[in-house]
Design a protein around this motif. Sequence first.
Motif, PDB file in Angstrom:
ATOM      1  N   GLN A 159       0.841  -1.190   0.000  1.00 35.22           N
ATOM      2  CA  GLN A 159       0.000   0.000   0.000  1.00 35.22           C
ATOM      3  C   GLN A 159       0.877   1.242   0.000  1.00 35.22           C
ATOM      4  N   ARG A 160       0.324   2.313  -0.539  1.00 29.37           N
ATOM      5  CA  ARG A 160       1.008   3.600  -0.539  1.00 29.37           C
ATOM      6  C   ARG A 160       0.472   4.402   0.635  1.00 29.37           C
ATOM      7  N   LEU A 161       1.361   4.798   1.548  1.00 26.54           N
ATOM      8  CA  LEU A 161       0.928   5.487   2.749  1.00 26.54           C
ATOM      9  C   LEU A 161       0.722   6.972   2.509  1.00 26.54           C
ATOM     10  N   ASP A 162       1.549   7.553   1.678  1.00 29.81           N
ATOM     11  CA  ASP A 162       1.400   8.954   1.283  1.00 29.81           C
ATOM     12  C   ASP A 162       2.103   9.107  -0.050  1.00 29.81           C
ATOM     13  N   ASP A 163       2.475  10.323  -0.386  1.00 29.88           N
ATOM     14  CA  ASP A 163       3.063  10.543  -1.702  1.00 29.88           C
ATOM     15  C   ASP A 163       4.412   9.865  -1.875  1.00 29.88           C
ATOM     16  N   ASP A 164       5.082   9.516  -0.775  1.00 34.25           N
ATOM     17  CA  ASP A 164       6.455   9.040  -0.956  1.00 34.25           C
ATOM     18  C   ASP A 164       6.834   7.843  -0.090  1.00 34.25           C
ATOM     19  N   THR A 184       9.678   1.783   1.751  1.00 35.45           N
ATOM     20  CA  THR A 184      10.634   2.358   0.817  1.00 35.45           C
ATOM     21  C   THR A 184      10.141   3.707   0.310  1.00 35.45           C
ATOM     22  N   PRO A 185      11.055   4.645   0.024  1.00 36.26           N
ATOM     23  CA  PRO A 185      10.650   5.916  -0.571  1.00 36.26           C
ATOM     24  C   PRO A 185      10.237   5.700  -2.020  1.00 36.26           C
ATOM     25  N   LEU A 199       6.861  -6.484  22.188  1.00 37.50           N
ATOM     26  CA  LEU A 199       5.443  -6.250  22.414  1.00 37.50           C
ATOM     27  C   LEU A 199       4.594  -6.627  21.213  1.00 37.50           C
ATOM     28  N   GLY A 200       5.221  -7.110  20.140  1.00 39.19           N
ATOM     29  CA  GLY A 200       4.493  -7.499  18.940  1.00 39.19           C
ATOM     30  C   GLY A 200       4.440  -6.385  17.918  1.00 39.19           C
ATOM     31  N   LEU A 201       4.586  -6.746  16.643  1.00 41.83           N
ATOM     32  CA  LEU A 201       4.567  -5.753  15.568  1.00 41.83           C
ATOM     33  C   LEU A 201       3.263  -4.965  15.539  1.00 41.83           C
ATOM     34  N   HIS A 202       2.147  -5.633  15.816  1.00 45.81           N
ATOM     35  CA  HIS A 202       0.872  -4.940  15.763  1.00 45.81           C
ATOM     36  C   HIS A 202       0.829  -3.811  16.790  1.00 45.81           C
ATOM     37  N   ASN A 203       1.286  -4.085  18.002  1.00 47.27           N
ATOM     38  CA  ASN A 203       1.283  -3.058  19.044  1.00 47.27           C
ATOM     39  C   ASN A 203       2.283  -1.948  18.753  1.00 47.27           C
ATOM     40  N   MET A 204       3.399  -2.285  18.145  1.00 50.79           N
ATOM     41  CA  MET A 204       4.459  -1.305  17.905  1.00 50.79           C
ATOM     42  C   MET A 204       4.294  -0.574  16.572  1.00 50.79           C
ATOM     43  N   TYR A 205       3.326  -0.987  15.763  1.00 51.27           N
ATOM     44  CA  TYR A 205       3.208  -0.438  14.407  1.00 51.27           C
ATOM     45  C   TYR A 205       3.155   1.092  14.360  1.00 51.27           C
ATOM     46  N   PRO A 206       2.349   1.777  15.195  1.00 53.62           N
ATOM     47  CA  PRO A 206       2.305   3.242  15.073  1.00 53.62           C
ATOM     48  C   PRO A 206       3.670   3.908  15.226  1.00 53.62           C
ATOM     49  N   ARG A 207       4.474   3.423  16.168  1.00 56.89           N
ATOM     50  CA  ARG A 207       5.812   4.010  16.347  1.00 56.89           C
ATOM     51  C   ARG A 207       6.735   3.630  15.196  1.00 56.89           C
ATOM     52  N   LEU A 208       6.637   2.386  14.750  1.00 52.64           N
ATOM     53  CA  LEU A 208       7.512   1.939  13.673  1.00 52.64           C
ATOM     54  C   LEU A 208       7.224   2.670  12.367  1.00 52.64           C
ATOM     55  N   VAL A 209       5.950   2.841  12.034  1.00 53.32           N
ATOM     56  CA  VAL A 209       5.625   3.501  10.766  1.00 53.32           C
ATOM     57  C   VAL A 209       6.028   4.970  10.814  1.00 53.32           C
ATOM     58  N   ALA A 210       5.968   5.590  11.991  1.00 52.34           N
ATOM     59  CA  ALA A 210       6.423   6.979  12.106  1.00 52.34           C
ATOM     60  C   ALA A 210       7.931   7.065  11.875  1.00 52.34           C
ATOM     61  N   ARG A 211       8.683   6.140  12.467  1.00 45.81           N
ATOM     62  CA  ARG A 211      10.134   6.131  12.253  1.00 45.81           C
ATOM     63  C   ARG A 211      10.468   5.832  10.802  1.00 45.81           C
ATOM     64  N   ALA A 212       9.715   4.929  10.187  1.00 46.41           N
ATOM     65  CA  ALA A 212       9.950   4.600   8.777  1.00 46.41           C
ATOM     66  C   ALA A 212       9.656   5.793   7.881  1.00 46.41           C
ATOM     67  N   ALA A 217      12.574   8.016   7.958  1.00 48.12           N
ATOM     68  CA  ALA A 217      13.661   7.427   7.184  1.00 48.12           C
ATOM     69  C   ALA A 217      13.442   7.643   5.689  1.00 48.12           C
ATOM     70  N   ALA A 218      12.215   7.439   5.222  1.00 49.57           N
ATOM     71  CA  ALA A 218      11.914   7.632   3.797  1.00 49.57           C
ATOM     72  C   ALA A 218      12.133   9.077   3.385  1.00 49.57           C
ATOM     73  N   ALA A 219      11.774  10.017   4.270  1.00 51.07           N
ATOM     74  CA  ALA A 219      11.984  11.433   3.961  1.00 51.07           C
ATOM     75  C   ALA A 219      13.465  11.745   3.800  1.00 51.07           C
ATOM     76  N   ASP A 220      14.328  10.988   4.477  1.00 51.81           N
ATOM     77  CA  ASP A 220      15.775  11.164   4.341  1.00 51.81           C
ATOM     78  C   ASP A 220      16.347  10.366   3.175  1.00 51.81           C
ATOM     79  N   GLY A 221      15.481   9.618   2.474  1.00 54.70           N
ATOM     80  CA  GLY A 221      15.935   8.854   1.321  1.00 54.70           C
ATOM     81  C   GLY A 221      16.358   7.433   1.619  1.00 54.70           C
ATOM     82  N   PHE A 222      15.900   6.881   2.752  1.00 52.63           N
ATOM     83  CA  PHE A 222      16.308   5.542   3.153  1.00 52.63           C
ATOM     84  C   PHE A 222      15.106   4.598   3.209  1.00 52.63           C
ATOM     85  N   ALA A 223      15.360   3.327   2.939  1.00 45.70           N
ATOM     86  CA  ALA A 223      14.369   2.289   3.223  1.00 45.70           C
ATOM     87  C   ALA A 223      14.464   1.923   4.701  1.00 45.70           C
TER      88      ALA A 223
END
Length: 244
Positions: free
Chosen positions: A7-12, A29-30, A47-60, A63-69
């Motif tokens: 899925q595409r989360l936003d423009d990038d 990925t960007p 704590l499980g990926l499902h529980n940690m997802y909001p923090r992980l997707v924010a960090r990702a 990272a994408a904004a900096d040009g990293f996967a």
Amino acid sequence: MRFTTEQRLDDDVVEREFVLGEIPGILWTPASASAPVPLILLGHPPLGLHNMYPRLVARAGHAAADGFAAATIELPGCGDRPRWAAAEQARADLRRAMEAGEPVSDEIVDALVLPLVDRAAPESQAALDALLSLPEIGGPVAYSGGLICVGIRLAVVEPRIVAANLFAGSFIPRTMFEEARQVTIPLHVLLQWDDEGNDRQAALDLFDAFGSKEKTLHANMGGHTGVPQFAGQDAARFLARHLR
């Protein structure tokens, strides 16, 4: 590696869930990248990926904004992965000690952390094998966050990891101090000074033990979940400096 959703989360940012054998994971990925990009392997607490997802997707997203996967995998014995009896017993012993206000013994810490590290590190290396074979990812690789002992083990055994951003705040078996002396890659360590569940002195001793010539400790006031936004920005600049 088999991708199961996209899925595409936003423009990038493109998010793809995958399974590696029976290990679930997520790759971000960007979308605008025109060449293979470096990779940040995101760690997280058990704590499980499902529980940690909001923090992980924010960090990702950062990272994408900096040009990293960015990518992460489920830890052994967590989320929907099979449990093993020894780990469940260690968690129960930890809960009992903490609820009783008793010190957490070295035996409990060893039983809780060391088997998890022994399983998680090779799984992370297998994930790197699969991720770095993708045409859109070219390396280098950094490790960021999660259980500090997993980060230590990966920094010692995985030569593709060129830098690590480590979060102090989890239990540290005594044997990990010897491993810390073998770490030579650049390190950026975050420490919450008033972390109620963390042995501050052990975290400081661990930082002192790291063998890296470039190592920085960022300590901020506040509890475990009170990491200030600027601390995350400093960590992102550290990773960018070593991945570009």
